[in-house]
Structure formats: structure tokens, C-alpha cells
Scaffold this motif. Structure first.
Motif, short mmCIF file in Angstrom:
data_model
loop_
_atom_site.label_atom_id
_atom_site.label_comp_id
_atom_site.label_asym_id
_atom_site.label_seq_id
_atom_site.Cartn_x
_atom_site.Cartn_y
_atom_site.Cartn_z
N VAL A 1 69.55 -1.68 -3.94
CA VAL A 1 70.34 -0.82 -3.06
C VAL A 1 69.83 -0.91 -1.64
O VAL A 1 70.05 -0.03 -0.82
CB VAL A 1 70.37 0.65 -3.54
CG1 VAL A 1 71.24 0.79 -4.77
CG2 VAL A 1 68.97 1.17 -3.83
N CYS A 2 69.15 -1.98 -1.34
CA CYS A 2 68.64 -2.16 0.03
C CYS A 2 68.80 -3.63 0.41
O CYS A 2 69.85 -4.03 0.88
CB CYS A 2 67.19 -1.68 0.09
SG CYS A 2 66.40 -1.86 1.68
N SER A 3 67.79 -4.44 0.16
CA SER A 3 67.84 -5.78 0.76
C SER A 3 67.89 -6.93 -0.24
O SER A 3 67.59 -8.05 0.13
CB SER A 3 66.64 -5.94 1.67
OG SER A 3 65.47 -5.59 0.99
N ASP B 1 59.90 1.58 -8.65
CA ASP B 1 59.00 1.87 -7.54
C ASP B 1 59.78 1.67 -6.25
O ASP B 1 60.70 0.86 -6.20
CB ASP B 1 57.87 0.84 -7.67
CG ASP B 1 56.81 0.94 -6.60
OD1 ASP B 1 56.76 1.96 -5.91
OD2 ASP B 1 56.04 -0.02 -6.48
N ARG B 2 59.40 2.38 -5.22
CA ARG B 2 60.00 2.13 -3.92
C ARG B 2 59.71 0.70 -3.47
O ARG B 2 60.49 0.07 -2.78
CB ARG B 2 59.45 3.15 -2.92
CG ARG B 2 59.90 2.95 -1.50
CD ARG B 2 61.42 3.07 -1.42
NE ARG B 2 61.87 2.95 -0.05
CZ ARG B 2 61.80 1.86 0.68
NH1 ARG B 2 61.29 0.76 0.17
NH2 ARG B 2 62.22 1.85 1.92
N GLY B 3 58.56 0.18 -3.85
CA GLY B 3 58.20 -1.19 -3.45
C GLY B 3 57.38 -1.17 -2.17
O GLY B 3 56.90 -0.12 -1.74
N ASN C 1 61.99 -2.56 -8.35
CA ASN C 1 61.96 -1.62 -7.23
C ASN C 1 63.37 -1.36 -6.71
O ASN C 1 64.36 -1.76 -7.31
CB ASN C 1 60.95 -2.03 -6.17
CG ASN C 1 61.30 -3.32 -5.52
OD1 ASN C 1 62.46 -3.69 -5.43
ND2 ASN C 1 60.29 -4.03 -5.06
N HIS C 2 63.43 -0.70 -5.58
CA HIS C 2 64.71 -0.16 -5.11
C HIS C 2 65.61 -1.22 -4.47
O HIS C 2 66.72 -0.89 -4.06
CB HIS C 2 64.43 0.89 -4.04
CG HIS C 2 64.10 0.25 -2.73
ND1 HIS C 2 62.94 -0.44 -2.52
CD2 HIS C 2 64.83 0.11 -1.60
CE1 HIS C 2 62.96 -0.96 -1.31
NE2 HIS C 2 64.08 -0.64 -0.72
N HIS C 3 65.17 -2.46 -4.36
CA HIS C 3 65.84 -3.38 -3.43
C HIS C 3 67.31 -3.68 -3.69
O HIS C 3 68.01 -4.10 -2.78
CB HIS C 3 65.05 -4.68 -3.32
CG HIS C 3 63.91 -4.56 -2.35
ND1 HIS C 3 64.12 -4.48 -1.00
CD2 HIS C 3 62.58 -4.45 -2.53
CE1 HIS C 3 62.96 -4.34 -0.39
NE2 HIS C 3 62.00 -4.31 -1.30
N THR D 1 64.27 10.20 6.61
CA THR D 1 64.02 9.02 5.80
C THR D 1 64.78 9.10 4.50
O THR D 1 64.58 10.05 3.71
CB THR D 1 62.51 8.89 5.48
OG1 THR D 1 61.81 8.68 6.70
CG2 THR D 1 62.24 7.73 4.54
N GLN D 2 65.63 8.13 4.27
CA GLN D 2 66.25 7.90 2.96
C GLN D 2 66.77 9.15 2.29
O GLN D 2 67.25 10.06 2.93
CB GLN D 2 65.23 7.22 2.03
CG GLN D 2 64.57 6.01 2.58
CD GLN D 2 65.56 4.91 2.87
OE1 GLN D 2 66.75 5.13 3.02
NE2 GLN D 2 65.08 3.70 3.01
N GLY D 3 66.60 9.14 0.93
CA GLY D 3 67.21 10.18 0.10
C GLY D 3 66.52 11.52 0.24
O GLY D 3 67.09 12.49 0.77
N GLY E 1 69.76 -8.77 8.79
CA GLY E 1 69.93 -7.42 8.25
C GLY E 1 68.80 -7.01 7.33
O GLY E 1 67.95 -7.81 6.94
N TRP E 2 68.81 -5.74 7.01
CA TRP E 2 67.76 -5.20 6.13
C TRP E 2 68.45 -4.51 4.96
O TRP E 2 68.42 -4.98 3.83
CB TRP E 2 66.86 -4.26 6.94
CG TRP E 2 65.73 -3.67 6.17
CD1 TRP E 2 65.45 -3.82 4.83
CD2 TRP E 2 64.69 -2.83 6.69
NE1 TRP E 2 64.31 -3.13 4.50
CE2 TRP E 2 63.82 -2.51 5.60
CE3 TRP E 2 64.41 -2.32 7.95
CZ2 TRP E 2 62.71 -1.69 5.76
CZ3 TRP E 2 63.29 -1.49 8.09
CH2 TRP E 2 62.44 -1.19 7.02
N MET E 3 69.15 -3.40 5.25
CA MET E 3 69.88 -2.76 4.16
C MET E 3 71.21 -3.50 4.03
O MET E 3 72.12 -3.28 4.82
CB MET E 3 70.10 -1.28 4.49
CG MET E 3 70.51 -0.44 3.31
SD MET E 3 72.15 -0.84 2.70
CE MET E 3 72.51 0.58 1.76
MO LIG Z 1 65.83 0.16 2.56
#
Ligand SMILES: [Mo]
Ligand SMILES: Nc1nc2c(c(=O)[nH]1)N[C@H]1C(S)=C(S)[C@@H](COP(=O)(O)OP(=O)(O)OC[C@H]3O[C@@H](n4cnc5c(=O)[nH]c(N)nc54)[C@H](O)[C@@H]3O)O[C@H]1N2
Ligand SMILES: Nc1nc2c(c(=O)[nH]1)N[C@H]1C(S)=C(S)[C@@H](COP(=O)(O)OP(=O)(O)OC[C@H]3O[C@@H](n4cnc5c(=O)[nH]c(N)nc54)[C@H](O)[C@@H]3O)O[C@H]1N2
Ligand code: SF4
Length: 693
Positions: free
Chosen positions: A133-135, A106-108, A129-131, A579-581, A291-293
Motif C-alpha cells: 500500500v505504499c511503494s 511490519d511497517r518495514g 511489510n506495508h509496501h 503521519t499515516q494512519g 514516486g514513493w507512495m
Molecule cells: Mo509510505
């Protein structure tokens, strides 16, 4: 003048409150909710929600694959057929391999109760979820230092006097409210120091901008901590009262002087001590932004831990202009019910070992990069069905070729999306969801200094044969014998149930689209009232809990290797209009503004390779297929780095505006499907070769 519907934007996951103007059942315009923003501004993507709504290039009915995976041959199905197909497959998989062989990714974010409830209700612990590759690394770092999740803390930008930012591209990779607050801070005289491997619009607004050698931010921070401690620039009272492990920290950083860091980072020692002095003069109204990503490198966990430590040295937690602990409805005496809280926690180990094999990694987000390994190796057990909800792993997780090989081994792959995603195109079934303008979702908490409640509200009827998530997951659960966990017929029933005992009524949302639960900001008492969620109740520079998990609290800085001739480190980021991908790259308006990405190369390095501005170049990494992209020469990027926007290189042919445009960064990021200490993929460790075509 038509009707006004208050709702929540979904053109990215920041969830800005919006005001939709509706006329004759159609969207006329989308504005920011003025009761929240004080004005009606939105970011360009939010405003382009109307173009998304009226674009026909999206799935219009359930589709079942009718050819090879990814062949693009589909047959139209009714909802009954599609849900029946999925539940039959799931039943067979569960019977043979157990419920944990089903993964849901899930994107989350906050509007996830239906999907989290569904996967738990069928007995699988595998919500991810996607985190990663993010946070993930900043999240897990914060858990280890303050005990809070990444988003358990907020930033009081408006009152901040000194903001230090490491590649958090606040003004392009943006949230409407946050970017506005940062601009307000700067206009009020607050200072921003921005550190990146290349220029961007955030750098343009900073008082000081440093181009840093890629991968050396941790060295910079060790030197900052060193000079802050050596020169007694820290808040001794706060450190004494609210932190643990100061002596260990002090001893650890002692060799890392600003002079040493100058050689590593390329930032002059006097600039480094300048940052330390500037911050100390402004404390506690200081923020070192974590930071976030943050899925950059293997040392991210330690980089982010060092940032939380710097904030502790500044004593900025729960101080005006610093970092505050987010307050939820509970802090205002309100308990909002969720579906998930009614489901027994599924037994059994997660496929990714988050929380068990990796005890310091939060299990609530998991590690999406381990999906290919789990499927391909049946390690720790067979995974046979994968439901992908509002997520596009083939566009957002490195090395999609390996992910595809894993997907080939599945008995079932389902994509629930509002667009044709890369993953959807490769699936067995696409279930098209009502768009965010066409559906009502559950009520969510708005956490912050003034907690509140809000929900996404349907503004217009669905244009196609689509369904909302509240329907999709309830119907699937019913077919799998878990319908009791979705005790509602209509979304209004669900809202009433969620609000039971809160004193808030559904009609309270009418006037402003949200309910505020606190009149004044809630600040905790900095003398005795702070609550850190670590074992000691303090900020832990040194963590016994990490030690028990076999994870050191500090690691020495390791110099990143220098890319060879013709090679560069690949940096990526977002642009304000996408936005994103795959969320917006095919949007009729936004694709016109930024139709493809370019490769930023340092002018001197480019001329050494015979590359001129605007030339077509070939970019490759290990054995990943080479891709073509146009070169953009600039002096404002570190010579060791190249940069491209994320989210291009679309391979789905029915997306006529984005198909084949630009290059895909994830397809270059071979070797990044790894687990670092922070649980993230090391995306920025990718070294690419570039040559003129
Ligand atoms: Mo993100
Ligand atoms: N190389 C590289 N990789 C990256 C990044 C990078 O900068 N560089 N960025 C990373 C970051 S920060 C993140 S957060 C991830 C994001 O990665 P993803 O979570 O995969 O992000 P998106 O591509 O925006 O969205 C996923 C899907 O959600 C769909 N969607 C949008 N709205 C809805 C909706 O209302 N309902 C449903 N059902 N679906 C919807 C979109 O159409 C899209 O297909 O990517 C990460 N990956
Ligand atoms: N317009 C828009 N806004 C968004 C999103 C979007 O897709 N579009 N996505 C949202 C999401 S999910 C997220 S996570 C955030 C992401 O927002 P950010 O956290 O800002 O992450 P990125 O956009 O990936 O930007 C990363 C920056 O780090 C720099 N960088 C790379 N390597 C290094 C290094 O070694 N050191 C330093 N100091 N800098 C480095 C890159 O050049 C880039 O400018 O944005 C959010 N806002
Ligand atoms: S930042 Fe823009 S796209 Fe994201 S939710 Fe807010 S308005 Fe929508």
C-alpha cells in the motif's frame, strides 16, 4: 542546560537524525542533528515527539483481551504472562500447522533486524511489510529496469536543474532532509514541473503545475518518451553504453504522440513537448521522480518503468544533479553484522507467492493485501497466527472489514505498538513498546553518497511498564527454542558484536551521534564503472527476465473509465503535521493543528450536486458503510476526482482527540485488495459517490 542525546526520530519512518535535550530525566526539546542538517530544523511531527512522550493515551502495560474482539475489554498482564500466553499459542499453532502458518507484518524500514530475525528464527518465511500500500510498484519496477530496490537509488536534488514530479508530494508528504534539498534546488534556480490531480504545497513551489486527468500519467510518459526519441533529445552515448532494448522502446512508443496524450491527460501537447525540451536542455542534471507512495492503479508498474526509462534517456544515472546509486557501508569497506544474516533462510513457499507464483515481485517486502485471502481461504495453506509490529493494517490496508473477518479466524493476533492502533484494539494481546525516546535500537547503515552508521539511542527512562523490541523478540524467541539467534544480554553487547571487524568503536558515535565512513561523496565512473543489477548489467527497457515470468515489458495505455454522475475517483495524501494512519492523529499538539479531514470537490461539480463549501456530505463506495465528511470546494482539483487526507475516521474510543473525527479512506476502498503487476493495491481506482446530507 541539560544533557544532549543524539538519536533517530520515529514520528514517521524517514528516520531523521535528532538531538534530544534532556533535563532531570525528561525531554526538554527535540532538534534536528546539526551535524547532519547543518541547522537544527525538524518537521512539525518530529518536534511534537515531546507531546507524544508525555501523553498518557497510550498502552501502558501488556494487555490480554478479556471480551469479544474489539470490545475494548482487557485485563492487565505482566510481561511474563503476556509473553507466555503468546508463546504457548504460537507453539500450538506451529505444532499443528507448521511454522509458516505464522505471519509477521511490519511497517518495514531499516530498524527491523529484531522482528525479521524472530520470524525467520522460528522457521517462517512469512515476513511482510506495508509496501503493497505504499511503494511496491515502484520498487518492483525499479528491480526490473535497473535491478535496484526503490531505495537503492537516491536523488541529488541540490544539483538538479530540472525535476519532474508525478504526485510525489515532496513538500507535505515529507522527509526533513529531502524537502530542504528540494527547496535549496529551487532557490538555486532549478526548475520543478509538478503533475497532480489537485493543487498542494508542492505544486505551489513548482515553476509549472499541471492538473492531470486521474489515471493518465502513463499516457503522458509514453508521449514524453515518444517526443524525446523522435526529436533526438536523449543522451545517445549513455543509451548506447548502458541500456538494452532501445529499439523495442522506440517502436512501442511510436503511436503515442503529444497530441494523442493531450486528449487523454488534458495537458496541452505543447506543454508536453515543453517538458521534454526543458529536461533535455538540463541533462544529465535531470530527475524524473519515480514516486514513493505509488499504490495507485493497475498500470503503476508500467508508469514507474516508464519513469526509470525517461531517466535513462536523460543519462542522469550517477550524474551530478541526477539519480545516484546509494552507497552502503560495504562501498566504504565496512561490513556491519546483522542478526538476520546468522539465521538459516526458512524453507517453504511464502503465503503471498512473492518471488515464486509472482517471480518478479520482491519477496523481501511481500504483499500485505493477500493476508485476508490467505487466512479466509487457507490458500496456499492455513495461516493461524499474526504478529503485527509497528504496523496498523486496519488503518492502512484497504477494506478493513474484510481484514477483520480474516482476523476473526485466527488463533492469535498480537499488536506490538506504542499507541492504541485500530489493529491493537482488535487483537488478543497488546505489547506496548518503549517509545523511540525511551529505547536504544541496533546500529543501522545510512546509505547515500556518503555512507555511514547510526543508531537510535535512549534519551529518557520509560514512563510505563513497556519494553524495547530488542527485549520483546529475544524473549519470545527464547520461549520458542530459538534464543541462540539473539546472542546478547544488553543492547551495548549487540552493538559491539555488530561492529566486530569494522574498525568502528561504540565510542565513535559520541561526538556527532553517527559515524561517517566516507569523507567525500562516492560517485561511480559513468564511462565504465556503473553497476546495474539486471541480468545484462545494463538498464533494461526491455526485459527478458520479465518475459520469462510472463510479464510483458510494455503494455498499451488503457483509458480509465469516466466516473458517472455523482461519482468521483478518490485521491488521498498526507499533510505535513500528521503521519499515516494512526501514528500522530491523536497527538495532543498535532491533533489541534489538523483535527479532521475534509473532502475536496471541484467547485463546478459540487454546484451541480447542490453542495456548498462547508456542507456535510455523505461519501460511499460499493457496499462500504457511508461516511460523513465536510466538503471543501476548490477549483484546483480535477473535476473527476475528490480528495481527502489519509489517517482519519479513528474508531478506537480511548483516543479522545482523534476518535470519530473525519472519514476513513481505507474503509471506502472496497475491491482494492488485489494484486496488480507491480504487487501494489490499486487504491486510486476506487470510485466513490458523494451526496449532500
Ligand atoms: Mo509510505
Ligand atoms: N487509503 C490510503 N491508504 C494508505 C495510504 C494512503 O495515503 N491512503 N498511505 C499508505 C502508506 S504510504 C503507508 S507507508 C502505509 C502506512 O501504514 P502503517 O505502516 O500501518 O502506518 P502507521 O499508521 O503510521 O503506523 C503503524 C503503527 O506503528 C505504530 N508505531 C509508531 N512508532 C512505533 C514504535 O516506535 N514502535 C512500535 N512498536 N510501533 C510504533 C503507530 O502507533 C501505528 O499504530 O499506509 C498506506 N495506506
Ligand atoms: N507529513 C508526512 N510526511 C510523510 C508521510 C506522512 O504520513 N506524513 N509518510 C511518508 C511515506 S511512508 C510516504 S510513502 C510518503 C508518501 O508521499 P507521496 O509519494 O507524495 O504520496 P502521497 O502523500 O500519497 O501523495 C500522493 C499525491 O498523488 C496525487 N495523485 C492521486 N492520483 C494521481 C494521479 O492519477 N496522477 C497524479 N499525477 N497524481 C495523483 C494525490 O493528489 C497526492 O497529492 O510520504 C512520507 N512523508
Ligand atoms: S520527517 Fe519529521 S517525523 Fe519524519 S523522521 Fe524526520 S523529523 Fe521525524
Amino acid at each position: 542546560m541539560g544533557e544532549t542525546v543524539y538519536s533517530i526520530c520515529s514520528m514517521c519512518t524517514v528516520r531523521c537524525p535528532i538531538m534530544v535535550e534532556v533535563e532531570d530525566g525528561a525531554v526538554r526539546h527535540i532538534w534536528g542533528n546539526p551535524h547532519v542538517f547543518g541547522g537544527q530544523q525538524l518537521c512539525p511531527r518530529g518536534a511534537a515527539g515531546k507531546a507524544f512522550e508525555y501523553d498518557d493515551e497510550r498502552p501502558q502495560y501488556p494487555m490480554i483481551r478479556d471480551g469479544e474482539r474489539g470490545s475494548g475489554r482487557w485485563k492487565r498482564a505482566t510481561w511474563d504472562e503476556a509473553l507466555g500466553f503468546i508463546s504457548d499459542k504460537l507453539k500450538a499453532v506451529i505444532e499443528k500447522h507448521g511454522a509458516k502458518s505464522v505471519i509477521l507484518s511490519d511497517r518495514g524500514g531499516a530498524i527491523t533486524d529484531f522482528q525479521k530475525t524472530f520470524i525467520a528464527a522460528i522457521g517462517s518465511p512469512n515476513y511482510v511489510n506495508h509496501h503493497a500500500v505504499c511503494s511496491n510498484s515502484v520498487h518492483n519496477a525499479n528491480l526490473s529496469v535497473t535491478g535496484y530496490a526503490r531505495n537503492g537509488l537516491g536523488y541529488d536534488y541540490k544539483n538538479c536543474k530540472h525535476l519532474v514530479v508525478y504526485g510525489r508530494n515532496l513538500l507535505e508528504s515529507l522527509g526533513t532532509g529531502e524537502a530542504g534539498n528540494v527547496i535549496d534546488m529551487i532557490e538555486a534556480g532549478g526548475k520543478m514541473v509538478y503533475i497532480d490531480v489537485r493543487w498542494n504545497y508542492t505544486a505551489a513551489k513548482a515553476q509549472k503545475f499541471h492538473i492531470i486527468r486521474p489515471g493518465t500519467d502513463y499516457a503522458l510518459n509514453l508521449a514524453l518518451i515518444n517526443s524525446i526519441i523522435r526529436e533526438h533529445l536523449y543522451d545517445a552515448g549513455f543509451v548506447e553504453r548502458w541500456t538494452m532494448g532501445f529499439e523495442e522502446l522506440k517502436e512501442f512508443v511510436s503511436p503515442y504522440t503529444p497530441e494523442w496524450a493531450e486528449a487523454e491527460t488534458g495537458i496541452p501537447a505543447k506543454e508536453i513537448t515543453g517538458i521534454a525540451h526543458g529536461a533535455a536542455a538540463a541533462r544529465p542534471s535531470v530527475i524524473f521522480h519515480p514516486g514513493w507512495m505509488t499504490a495507485w492503479r493497475s498500470d503503476d508498474f508500467y508508469l514507474r518503468r516508464s519513469i526509470y526509462a525517461l531517466n535513462a534517456l536523460m543519462g542522469c544515472y550517477e550524474a551530478k544533479g541526477g539519480i545516484y546509486i546509494n552507497k552502503g557501508p560495504g562501498d566504504a569497506g565496512v561490513k556491519l553484522k546483522t542478526l538476520l544474516s546468522q539465521v538459516p533462510k526458512p524453507a517453504g513457499e511464502r503465503f503471498d507467492g512473492a518471488g515464486t507464483k509472482y517471480p518478479h515481485i520482491g519477496a523481501q517486502w511481500g504483499m500485505v493485501q493477500l493476508i485476508p485471502h490467505a487466512i479466509l481461504n487457507e490458500d496456499p495453506y492455513p495461516v493461524k497466527a499474526y504478529i503485527v509490529m509497528r504496523h496498523d493494517p486496519l488503518a492502512s490496508v484497504p477494506d478493513p472489514e474484510t481484514m477483520k473477518k480474516a482476523m476473526d479466524k485466527l488463533d492469535l493476533l498480537v499488536s506490538i505498538d506504542v499507541n492504541y492502533s485500530e489493529t491493537g484494539w482488535y487483537s488478543d494481546v497488546i505489547l506496548p513498546e518503549d517509545t523511540y525516546l525511551e529505547r536504544t535500537d541496533h546500529i543501522i547503515a545510512r546509505n547515500g553518497l556518503k555512507p555511514g552508521l547510526i543508531f537510535r539511542k535512549k534519551a529518557v527512562p520509560p514512563r510505563f511498564d513497556t519494553r524495547p523490541r530488542s527485549h520483546i523478540f529475544r524473549e519470545l524467541a527464547k520461549r520458542l527454542g530459538a534464543g541462540q539467534y539473539f546472542p546478547y544480554e544488553t543492547i551495548e553487547d549487540l552493538h559491539k558484536w555488530q561492529l566486530e571487524g569494522t574498525g568502528v568503536k561504540p565510542e565513535d558515535f559520541k561526538a556527532k551521534g553517527l559515524v561517517n565512513l566516507a569523507k567525500e561523496p562516492i560517485w561511480l565512473d559513468r564511462k565504465d564503472g556503473l553497476k546495474f543489477k539486471t541480468p545484462s548489467g545494463k538498464i533494461e527497457f526491455f526485459s527478458g527476465k520479465l518475459g520469462k515470468a510472463g510479464v510483458p515489458s510494455f503494455i498499451p495505455f488503457e483509458r480509465p473509465e469516466k466516473p458517472a454522475e455523482g461519482s468521483f475517483r478518490l485521491a488521498t495524501s498526507k499533510v505535513a503535521v500528521h503521519t499515516q494512519g494512526r501514528t500522530t492523529s491523536n497527538n495532543p499538539l498535532l491533533s489541534e493543528l489538523v483535527p479532521e479531514n475534509e473532502l475536496w470537490i471541484n467547485t463546478d461539480r459540487a454546484s451541480g450536486l447542490g453542495i456548498k463549501n462547508g456542507d456535510m456530505v455523505e461519501i460511499s463506495c460499493e457496499d462500504a458503510p457511508a461516511q460523513r465528511i465536510r466538503a471543501k470546494l476548490t477549483d484546483f482539483i480535477h473535476p473527476e476526482a475528490v480528495f481527502m487526507l489519509h489517517g482519519f475516521g479513528d474508531t478506537v474510543p480511548v483516543r479522545s482527540r482523534s476518535y470519530g473525527r473525519g472519514a476513513s479512506d481505507v474503509r471506502l476502498q472496497r475491491g482494492a485488495l488485489r494484486v496488480t503487476t507491480g504487487g501494489n493495491c490499486p487504491l486510486a481506482e476506487c470510485i466513490v459517490s458523494v451526496r449532500r446530507v
